[in-house]
Design a protein around this motif. Structure first.
Motif, mmCIF file in Angstrom:
data_model
loop_
_atom_site.group_PDB
_atom_site.id
_atom_site.type_symbol
_atom_site.label_atom_id
_atom_site.label_comp_id
_atom_site.label_asym_id
_atom_site.label_seq_id
_atom_site.Cartn_x
_atom_site.Cartn_y
_atom_site.Cartn_z
ATOM 1 N N UNK A 118 -18.359 58.506 -20.236
ATOM 2 C CA UNK A 118 -17.498 59.418 -19.477
ATOM 3 C C UNK A 118 -16.193 58.800 -18.982
ATOM 4 N N UNK A 119 -15.708 57.765 -19.670
ATOM 5 C CA UNK A 119 -14.371 57.259 -19.406
ATOM 6 C C UNK A 119 -13.409 58.148 -20.163
ATOM 7 N N UNK A 120 -12.262 58.441 -19.569
ATOM 8 C CA UNK A 120 -11.242 59.297 -20.189
ATOM 9 C C UNK A 120 -10.093 58.415 -20.666
ATOM 10 N N UNK A 121 -9.684 58.633 -21.918
ATOM 11 C CA UNK A 121 -8.569 57.853 -22.452
ATOM 12 C C UNK A 121 -7.252 58.357 -21.872
ATOM 13 N N UNK A 122 -6.413 57.425 -21.429
ATOM 14 C CA UNK A 122 -5.071 57.733 -20.947
ATOM 15 C C UNK A 122 -4.088 57.424 -22.064
ATOM 16 N N UNK A 137 -8.399 53.462 -20.242
ATOM 17 C CA UNK A 137 -9.438 54.442 -19.938
ATOM 18 C C UNK A 137 -9.622 54.486 -18.428
ATOM 19 N N UNK A 138 -9.811 55.695 -17.889
ATOM 20 C CA UNK A 138 -10.070 55.790 -16.458
ATOM 21 C C UNK A 138 -11.282 56.664 -16.194
ATOM 22 N N UNK A 139 -11.867 56.394 -15.049
ATOM 23 C CA UNK A 139 -12.994 57.186 -14.539
ATOM 24 C C UNK A 139 -12.822 57.168 -13.026
ATOM 25 N N UNK A 141 -11.133 56.404 -9.821
ATOM 26 C CA UNK A 141 -10.126 55.394 -9.472
ATOM 27 C C UNK A 141 -10.346 54.075 -10.236
ATOM 28 N N UNK A 142 -11.201 54.107 -11.251
ATOM 29 C CA UNK A 142 -11.499 52.922 -12.068
ATOM 30 C C UNK A 142 -10.670 52.931 -13.346
ATOM 31 N N UNK A 143 -10.273 51.750 -13.780
ATOM 32 C CA UNK A 143 -9.461 51.595 -14.982
ATOM 33 C C UNK A 143 -10.032 50.493 -15.862
ATOM 34 N N UNK A 144 -10.133 50.766 -17.167
ATOM 35 C CA UNK A 144 -10.457 49.739 -18.154
ATOM 36 C C UNK A 144 -9.313 49.706 -19.149
ATOM 37 N N UNK A 145 -8.775 48.531 -19.336
ATOM 38 C CA UNK A 145 -7.693 48.310 -20.292
ATOM 39 C C UNK A 145 -8.281 47.545 -21.472
ATOM 40 N N UNK A 146 -8.170 48.097 -22.668
ATOM 41 C CA UNK A 146 -8.640 47.451 -23.897
ATOM 42 C C UNK A 146 -7.422 46.927 -24.636
ATOM 43 N N UNK A 147 -7.391 45.631 -24.889
ATOM 44 C CA UNK A 147 -6.277 44.995 -25.581
ATOM 45 C C UNK A 147 -6.840 44.203 -26.761
ATOM 46 N N UNK A 148 -6.417 44.556 -27.964
ATOM 47 C CA UNK A 148 -6.856 43.855 -29.170
ATOM 48 C C UNK A 148 -5.614 43.281 -29.837
ATOM 49 N N UNK A 149 -5.634 41.991 -30.082
ATOM 50 C CA UNK A 149 -4.506 41.335 -30.741
ATOM 51 C C UNK A 149 -5.010 40.661 -32.010
ATOM 52 N N UNK A 182 -11.145 43.193 -22.569
ATOM 53 C CA UNK A 182 -11.317 44.386 -21.737
ATOM 54 C C UNK A 182 -11.164 43.952 -20.284
ATOM 55 N N UNK A 183 -10.294 44.635 -19.569
ATOM 56 C CA UNK A 183 -10.026 44.318 -18.178
ATOM 57 C C UNK A 183 -10.437 45.522 -17.332
ATOM 58 N N UNK A 184 -11.260 45.284 -16.319
ATOM 59 C CA UNK A 184 -11.756 46.367 -15.482
ATOM 60 C C UNK A 184 -11.329 46.201 -14.046
ATOM 61 N N UNK A 185 -10.750 47.266 -13.489
ATOM 62 C CA UNK A 185 -10.282 47.210 -12.106
ATOM 63 C C UNK A 185 -10.419 48.579 -11.465
ATOM 64 N N UNK A 186 -10.227 48.612 -10.164
ATOM 65 C CA UNK A 186 -10.269 49.889 -9.438
ATOM 66 C C UNK A 186 -9.230 49.868 -8.327
ATOM 67 N N UNK A 187 -8.725 51.039 -8.032
ATOM 68 C CA UNK A 187 -7.710 51.185 -6.992
ATOM 69 C C UNK A 187 -8.399 51.354 -5.646
#
Length: 189
Positions: A118-122, A137-139, A141-149, A182-187
């Motif tokens: 149930x994470x929503x893509x921004x 992705x957010x859920x 006030x939570x945010x997950x940033x996926x970075x692939x290099x 993957x970086x996970x944070x919340x406001x």
């Protein structure tokens, strides 16, 4: 009285009827002050349980061993889209094109599991190119940033006048490296 930019706009106004010139002069000669918004929010890592859960998603989705994944409970982080700073948890691993043919192939299972949870893509802040992909992705006030290099070793020669995609097509699968973060944070307020 007028700066260089104002002069350019005034010159542009000279080509329009007289009734619009006054609007141009008033609009550019007397700009309204812009207030800078100050955010009172800050970022902190997702809960330890949530960070471990995301690590477990990576283990299952990318068929990795837990020992192949680095989990940092607290790192400095800045959400450049929302202009908020703080800390986050971060999950990092690596792979090659032997396991995944493209960056999109790396992203698909991670995207699928986050959406299933149930994470929503921004779309804001998302990026996609030959050597990288960023998804947000957010859920709540939570945010997950996926970075692939992706990267190639120095021994893979790539002419400056050819598209980078050509270099990747000519490389052996084991030469194409993927760094997955993957970086996970919340406001918080």
């Amino acid at each position: 009285m007028f700066n260089k930019n104002t002069s350019v706009f005034l010159l542009a106004c000279l080509g329009v009827p007289v009734c619009f010139v006054l609007t141009c002069i008033v609009g550019f000669a007397a700009p309204k002050p812009v207030k800078k918004l100050v955010s009172t929010s800050k970022l902190e890592p997702l809960s330890q349980t949530a960070c471990i859960g995301i690590r477990d998603y990576v283990v299952g989705s990318l068929k990795k061993k837990p020992s192949e994944i680095k989990l940092e409970s607290q790192i400095s982080f800045e959400d450049t889209i929302n202009k908020v700073k703080g800390t986050a948890c971060q999950i990092t691993t690596q792979s090659t094109a032997k396991s995944f043919k493209s960056i999109a192939d790396v992203a698909k299972p991670l995207e699928a599991i986050l959406i299933k949870q149930e994470w929503k893509e921004e779309k804001s802040g998302a990026a996609d190119g030959s050597e990288g992909k960023i998804m947000r992705f957010n859920k709540g006030n939570n945010l997950v940033l996926l970075n692939i290099e992706s990267s190639l070793p120095k021994d893979v020669k790539c002419a400056a006048d050819v598209p980078i995609d050509t270099c990747y097509q000519n490389a052996k699968p084991e030469q194409i490296k993927y760094k997955i973060v993957l970086t996970g944070t919340r406001t918080t307020r």
